[in-house]
Design an enzyme around this catalytic site. Structure first.
Site, PDB file in Angstrom:
ATOM      1  CG  ASN A  68     -43.175   7.302  -7.545  1.00 23.19           C
ATOM      2  OD1 ASN A  68     -43.418   6.694  -6.628  1.00 23.19           O
ATOM      3  ND2 ASN A  68     -41.943   7.859  -7.691  1.00 23.19           N
ATOM      4  CE  LYS A  71     -42.172   4.261  -4.706  1.00 22.72           C
ATOM      5  NZ  LYS A  71     -41.322   5.492  -5.219  1.00 22.72           N
ATOM      6  CD  GLU A  98     -38.981   5.971  -2.268  1.00 20.19           C
ATOM      7  OE1 GLU A  98     -39.234   6.309  -3.382  1.00 20.19           O
ATOM      8  OE2 GLU A  98     -37.965   6.054  -1.566  1.00 20.19           O
ATOM      9  NE  ARG A 103     -40.303  -0.656  -8.206  1.00 12.28           N
ATOM     10  CZ  ARG A 103     -39.825   0.496  -7.644  1.00 12.28           C
ATOM     11  NH1 ARG A 103     -40.410   1.328  -6.877  1.00 12.28           N
ATOM     12  NH2 ARG A 103     -38.266   0.616  -7.745  1.00 12.28           N
ATOM     13  NE  ARG A 148     -34.261   2.770   1.680  1.00 11.20           N
ATOM     14  CZ  ARG A 148     -34.026   3.920   1.225  1.00 11.20           C
ATOM     15  NH1 ARG A 148     -33.838   5.063   1.558  1.00 11.20           N
ATOM     16  NH2 ARG A 148     -34.431   3.613  -0.306  1.00 11.20           N
ATOM     17  CG  ASP A 169     -33.222   3.712  -3.743  1.00  5.72           C
ATOM     18  OD1 ASP A 169     -33.095   3.317  -4.854  1.00  5.72           O
ATOM     19  OD2 ASP A 169     -33.843   4.696  -3.320  1.00  5.72           O
ATOM     20  CD  GLU A 225     -36.978  -1.432  -9.745  1.00  7.48           C
ATOM     21  OE1 GLU A 225     -37.814  -2.205  -8.924  1.00  7.48           O
ATOM     22  OE2 GLU A 225     -37.162  -0.425  -9.963  1.00  7.48           O
ATOM     23  CD  GLU A 264     -32.392   7.874  -8.177  1.00  7.80           C
ATOM     24  OE1 GLU A 264     -32.996   7.011  -8.359  1.00  7.80           O
ATOM     25  OE2 GLU A 264     -32.826   8.443  -7.007  1.00  7.80           O
TER      26      GLU A 264
HETATM   27  C1  BDP Z   1     -35.592   6.108  -5.764  1.00  9.20           C
HETATM   28  C2  BDP Z   1     -35.606   7.364  -6.527  1.00  9.20           C
HETATM   29  C3  BDP Z   1     -37.251   7.752  -6.755  1.00  9.20           C
HETATM   30  C4  BDP Z   1     -37.972   6.452  -7.194  1.00  9.20           C
HETATM   31  C5  BDP Z   1     -37.603   5.264  -5.909  1.00  9.20           C
HETATM   32  C6  BDP Z   1     -38.262   4.068  -6.717  1.00  9.20           C
HETATM   33  O1  BDP Z   1     -34.913   8.555  -5.970  1.00  9.20           O
HETATM   34  O2  BDP Z   1     -37.403   8.660  -7.329  1.00  9.20           O
HETATM   35  O3  BDP Z   1     -39.319   6.603  -7.103  1.00  9.20           O
HETATM   36  O4  BDP Z   1     -36.161   5.191  -5.926  1.00  9.20           O
HETATM   37  O5  BDP Z   1     -37.679   3.228  -6.889  1.00  9.20           O
HETATM   38  O6  BDP Z   1     -34.051   5.609  -5.784  1.00  9.20           O
HETATM   39  O7  BDP Z   1     -39.401   4.010  -6.334  1.00  9.20           O
END
Ligand code: BDP
Length: 721
Positions: free
Chosen positions: A232, A309, A313, A346, A357, A386, A408, A414
């Site tokens: 991000n 990315k 999101e 990505r 999803r 994820d 990846e 997390e």
């Molecule tokens: C999710 C995370 C988020 C990341 C996202 C990602 O919660 O913080 O930015 O993946 O991989 O699991 O971009």
């Protein structure tokens, strides 16, 4: 009387010294690169007689790093000052170098063997020279030499024999990176080990010595790249001010073979470049990226490239201009190409309210196969959602025939209890790497990312780092093992995560078998324990949204359905699980036969992925003979039992290692036990509201009501621990 007192005093002194030896304070800073004296006398003498001196005939910053490391390692392990000289000593020596830099190495007839390994590979061989037996660490390049030195030291640290040694090793994957989700203000997204290692405000003037130790740790396991900033991405990393700072880091990393990469924000041409668009097809934008990249290479001549990315999101991307992901990636790739840089683009792209999803990345990227430039690698998470505790492998592995594809993995925990829980992720990595894709007959995901299935010209694997400025780097002392196993598997995905755990324990703690055996057993089961007390039988994403630490399977009514828990588990009065067969989202069709057929049928779907693919009735008879409801309860309780067993195991090794790390882990296991019970009770009570079936009598009853657990969601995870 006086005599007895004296004897007692001496005895105390003696015991004190012994105690000190065993429990020497350890803060974990040295990671697995501890080079303490080998206490086994026979072995020590054996090693000492086999290594009289180190012979090095060449020089370069990387050779200098190798020289420093071997000296540091041998001086420590053998407890002597080992001479480093340009010629053999007349005794048994350790000869290090490349045939181009060292006449001695060139004279050893290693050409054929060296031709058989790639540029980063190395040989460690026993060789006779003028009647003496020497050990040779040889490589085609200086970095190969450094890797060989670390591999050799690892053998000594693990007390392995070096007589008759013959090792040929080379990495199977070209780009082996850590992705740091570090922000420029030093906060770390999903980081649980303190602040970012990068002290931006002090750079470039002050280069923390920690950067060298970070580079040593990475080189010791073969990692050759670091993305310095969060996916991000703050576009300011690309401004001149930050380029100067990053260049200083790159200078420190260079001798260790580590390239620096940036996460690039797709809107950078607008946000920092003053353009009114970031449309990848706009000539102004293309020119901007070229100039920007040229500028980067002025500061960092061996810059690795970008990680991006996009349209995910909330991040900007080419779709904002009705352009494809490939068009977006190629504008950067085109700029990087003349410099040898790459784009890691990505595949973690999904829309709110869109299709299942789990299907979206495949649906988006397969039609683009062949449209990406050859210095782009599409970076795919291990599973289709994820980084969950367990997912099937991502169906994109093996689906892109003409597009470089890399993997990846997440090292930071997390979804695994942050740095509070012990979860050795080696078995997770191994599980996905070993999965057969049947893209071209039987063949693993590892073979795909090694480029062996479709001849990719760029190959890669990245791990989301778990490092921070905590003294022990990773928060949990066992978090270090995940960094270690990631690097080792990135080098050679066919290795066993259990063997790697063995090395890690020996290097990090002790060679005492009484410690190794139980602790290795505990590590090998720890990931499965984490799956069971959180999301057994293929469940996923039951965590509290946002922070992802504790349980909240009841989560619904979020701005995006795919950020809720009910979206994933779909529990109702009939049963539980996400139907991904023809009666549901049909995501199974993205897998090749016979995998597809296996997952499509309830009967042939492995228990561990059952609810990932099927909505299963509560009374469905499982392989165990239990009903689904009973099995679900059983799994949750088993998960807690496993954590309690981990505690018992840890209690049993008290005194075999230093008190400091022992107590640290013990305390963390206590937290983990509490959290496991919290997860179990919250999930079982919640799912019971759908199953309407009892928790069988043999299990301890949840201490609180569902309402109580629901409320915990609104306290911060660090408040109720
Ligand atoms: C999710 C995370 C988020 C990341 C996202 C990602 O919660 O913080 O930015 O993946 O991989 O699991 O971009």
């Amino acid at each position: 009387m006086i005599k007895t007192r004296k004897i007692f005093l001496l005895l105390f002194l003696f015991l004190g010294i012994i105690g000190l030896q065993i429990t020497k304070a350890e803060n974990g800073y040295r990671l697995w690169l501890r080079y303490d004296k080998i206490t086994n006398k026979t072995l020590l003498n054996e090693y000492r007689s086999q290594i009289g001196a180190v012979v090095i005939q060449q020089d370069s910053p990387t050779i200098e790093a190798a020289k420093n490391e071997i000296k540091r390692g041998l001086d420590g392990l053998l407890d002597i000052s080992i001479p480093v000289r340009p010629s053999v000593s007349g005794n048994s020596d350790l000869i290090i170098g490349t045939p181009n830099g060292s006449d001695l190495i060139a004279s050893l007839h290693l050409d054929a063997q060296l031709r058989a390994i790639n540029d980063e590979g190395f040989l460690i061989e026993q060789k006779e020279l003028d009647g003496k037996t020497h050990i040779v660490i040889a490589a085609n390049s200086d970095i190969g030499v450094l890797y060989g030195v670390f591999a050799f030291l690892r053998r000594l640290q693990a007390h392995k024999k070096i007589k008759g040694i013959s090792i040929q090793s080379e990495p199977q994957i070209k780009h082996r990176l850590l992705d740091h989700w570090d922000n420029l203000d030093r906060t770390v997204e999903r980081g649980y080990a303190g602040l970012s290692l990068w002290q931006w405000s002090k750079l470039p003037e002050y280069k923390s010595p920690r950067y060298v130790d970070y580079a040593r740790a990475n080189a010791s396991i073969g990692i050759n790249g670091a993305v310095l900033n969060n996916v991000n991405a703050d576009p300011r990393i690309l401004t001149e001010q930050f380029l100067k700072k990053a260049a200083a880091i790159a200078d420190v990393f260079r001798p260790y073979g580590i390239k620096v990469y940036f996460s690039a924000n797709f809107y950078a041409p607008k946000r920092i470049g003053g353009l009114d668009t970031a449309d990848p097809m706009d000539p102004k934008v293309r020119k901007w990226w070229k100039q920007k990249v040229n500028q980067i290479y002025k500061y960092i001549p061996d810059f690795g490239g970008f990680l991006v990315k996009a349209n995910s999101e909330g991040q900007p991307g080419p779709a904002d201009y009705n352009r494809t992901q490939a068009q977006g990636a190629n504008v950067m790739a085109e700029a990087l190409k003349p410099h040898g840089g790459i784009v890691m683009w990505r595949a973690f792209v999904y829309n709110a309210g869109g299709e299942d999803r789990a299907k979206q990345a495949y649906d988006k990227f397969v039609p683009l196969d062949g449209k990406f430039d050859d210095n782009v690698i599409v970076q795919v998470k291990n599973g289709p959602i994820d980084f969950q505790p367990r997912e099937p492998f991502h169906p994109l592995f093996g689906a892109l025939k003409r597009t470089n594809t890399m993997m990846e993995l997440q090292i930071t925990q997390e979804y695994f209890g942050f740095s509070n829980h012990l979860a050795y992720l080696g078995p997770l990595y191994e599980e996905v790497l070993d999965s057969d894709t049947y893209a071209k007959g039987k063949g693993s995901v590892a073979k795909v990312i090694e480029g062996q299935v479709y001849n990719y010209n760029q190959t890669g694997i990245a791990g989301v780092a778990n490092t921070g400025n905590d003294i022990n780097w990773t928060g949990h002392p066992f978090g270090q093992a995940n960094w270690f196993v990631f690097g080792r598997l990135a080098w050679d995905p066919t290795q066993s995560s259990e063997d790697i755990a063995d090395d890690w324990i020996r290097m990090t703690f002790t060679n005492n078998e009484k410690f190794i055996k139980p602790v290795k057993g505990m590590m090998m089961k720890s990931r499965e324990a984490g799956v069971k007390y959180r999301e057994p039988l293929g469940l996923a994403h039951l965590c509290i949204q946002g922070q992802h630490y504790g349980p909240a399977p009841w989560t619904k009514d979020m701005p995006r359905p795919d950020w809720t828990a009910v979206y994933y588990h779909r529990a109702d009065s009939v049963g539980i699980g996400f139907d991904r067969t023809q009666t549901g989202s049909n995501a199974v069709e993205q897998y090749n036969q016979p995998i597809e057929g296996k997952f499509r049928q309830l009967k042939s779907t492995p228990d561990k992925l059952l609810l990932w693919f099927h909505h299963v009735p509560w009374d469905y008879k499982m392989n165990s003979g239990r009903t689904l409801w009973q099995e679900l309860v059983h799994q949750y309780y088993k998960g807690v039992d496993m954590v309690r067993n981990m505690q018992k195991t840890w209690d049993s090794v008290e005194g075999l290692i230093d008190e400091e790390r022992y107590q640290h882990v013990k305390a963390l296991l206590k937290i983990q036990e509490k959290d496991a019970v919290w997860w179990r009770n919250a999930c079982v009570l919640y799912f019971q509201t759908f199953s309407n079936r009892p928790i069988p009598d043999q299990y301890e009853k949840p201490a609180h009501t569902l309402e109580y657990y629901k409320k915990l969601e609104h306290t911060k995870y660090y408040e109720h621990n």
